[in-house]
Scaffold this active site. Structure first.
Site, PDB file in Angstrom:
ATOM      1  N   LYS A 166       0.833  -1.205   0.000  1.00 15.95           N
ATOM      2  CA  LYS A 166       0.000   0.000   0.000  1.00 15.95           C
ATOM      3  C   LYS A 166       0.868   1.254   0.000  1.00 15.95           C
ATOM      4  CE  LYS A 166      -3.741  -2.487   2.229  1.00 15.95           C
ATOM      5  NZ  LYS A 166      -4.587  -2.801   3.387  1.00 15.95           N
ATOM      6  N   GLN A 169      -4.746  -1.665   9.464  1.00 18.30           N
ATOM      7  CA  GLN A 169      -4.637  -3.005   8.860  1.00 18.30           C
ATOM      8  C   GLN A 169      -5.237  -4.048   9.795  1.00 18.30           C
ATOM      9  OE1 GLN A 169      -3.592  -3.481   5.734  1.00 18.30           O
ATOM     10  NE2 GLN A 169      -3.939  -5.678   5.843  1.00 18.30           N
ATOM     11  N   ASP A 191     -11.183   2.567   3.709  1.00 24.23           N
ATOM     12  CA  ASP A 191     -11.450   1.131   3.628  1.00 24.23           C
ATOM     13  C   ASP A 191     -12.939   0.850   3.397  1.00 24.23           C
ATOM     14  OD1 ASP A 191      -9.482  -0.842   3.745  1.00 24.23           O
ATOM     15  OD2 ASP A 191      -9.137  -0.567   5.894  1.00 24.23           O
TER      16      ASP A 191
END
Ligand code: GUN
Length: 290
Positions: free
Chosen positions: A53, A97, A120
């Site tokens: 990422k 995460q 997200d």
């Protein structure tokens, strides 16, 4: 093999090129998009994903902040970090995460991310907005799956789509996005009785189970579009999907490889959400800027 491969890397490169162009427009308007990525603990797979990422951000001209916190981080410490990023107007996206170490309540953490920085698409506000068809941040993996299906020229409208898996991250939202495109959607899971028969009826099959080669050739309707979301580390040390690739390739019309399929697309969609977040937080419209 007669299936045509859906090249996730090539598609992701095109999506990242879009994100890079959007970043250039934002920078011309005085805004540098910035994504903060928080990794708690040492999970090896998570470390790989986060590295990817951060690399994608650099490729797109997006500023990134990588916060690596020890396994011993408390829930309150993590909440404090999120609060600081939430009130920092130079940070547009916040990603924590998953999975988090035991002892940290994942729900409490996701709920602490302001919806406008939730790139997200996991916060209840974004989930609810997606469910009701309102503008929102779409979760990256499901959005990537849809883009991959559409890249084949397949018309989703009216098709029977079968999703294996019902997680909040993939199964449920990808089913929702397929439904929003007028597919007839069946969601299969560990309690589904006639799973093999249902899968074999799918014009579009999305496998998000987390078991290597869970889907064999006989579960695939000839001519189907097969999207393999699985990333499983095999006993050979290599990455394998949820679909038996060799068998699927004999029956499907289109098939995503693992690796090089859904994974790169997920990260590319994250870049798009980040530029979108930066634009919205600064009262800018990416559509008007392009
Ligand atoms: N872990 C596995 N997939 C994801 C994802 O899409 N986002 C986050 N934050 N964690 C994940």
């Amino acid at each position: 093999m007669h299936a045509q491969l859906i090249d996730g890397k090539a598609l992701a490169a095109a999506v990242k090129a879009e994100a890079a162009a959007e970043t250039a427009s934002l920078q011309a308007a005085g805004v540098t998009p910035c994504l903060a990525v928080i990794l708690v603990g040492e999970d090896p797979a998570s470390q790989v994903y986060v590295r990817g990422k951060i690399r994608d951000c650099a490729e797109c001209g997006i500023r990134s902040l990588e916060l690596r916190l020890p396994e011993t981080t408390t829930q309150q410490e993590l909440l404090d970090r999120i609060a600081a990023l939430a009130s920092d107007s130079t940070v547009h996206g916040i990603l924590v995460q998953l999975p988090l170490p035991a002892g940290i309540d994942e729900r409490a953490i996701i709920d602490a991310i302001p919806p406008e920085k939730d790139v997200d698409g996991f916060s209840p506000v974004n989930v609810g907005r997606m469910q009701t068809g309102q503008p929102c941040f779409l979760p990256c993996t499901p959005a990537g799956c849809i883009r991959m299906i559409e890249s084949t020229g397949t018309v989703i409208d009216g098709k029977h789509a079968v999703v294996i898996g019902r997680s909040n991250i993939v199964g449920k939202p990808v089913a929702q996005l397929l439904l929003a495109r007028n597919a007839t959607v069946t969601i299969c899971h560990s309690h589904t009785r006639n799973l093999r028969e249902l899968c074999a009826q799918a014009d579009i099959l999305v496998a998000a189970v987390g078991h290597e080669a869970f889907v064999d050739g006989s579960m695939i309707k000839p001519g189907a579009v097969v999207i393999d979301v699985g990333i499983n580390r095999g006993s050979d040390g290599k990455l394998h999907g949820d679909v038996n690739f060799a068998q699927a390739a004999e029956r499907a019309a289109f098939l995503t490889p693992v690796p090089g399929g859904v994974g790169p697309m997920t990260r590319a969609m994250l870049m798009k959400n980040t530029t979108q977040a930066a634009a919205m937080q600064n009262g800018l419209s990416l559509e008007k800027m392009s």
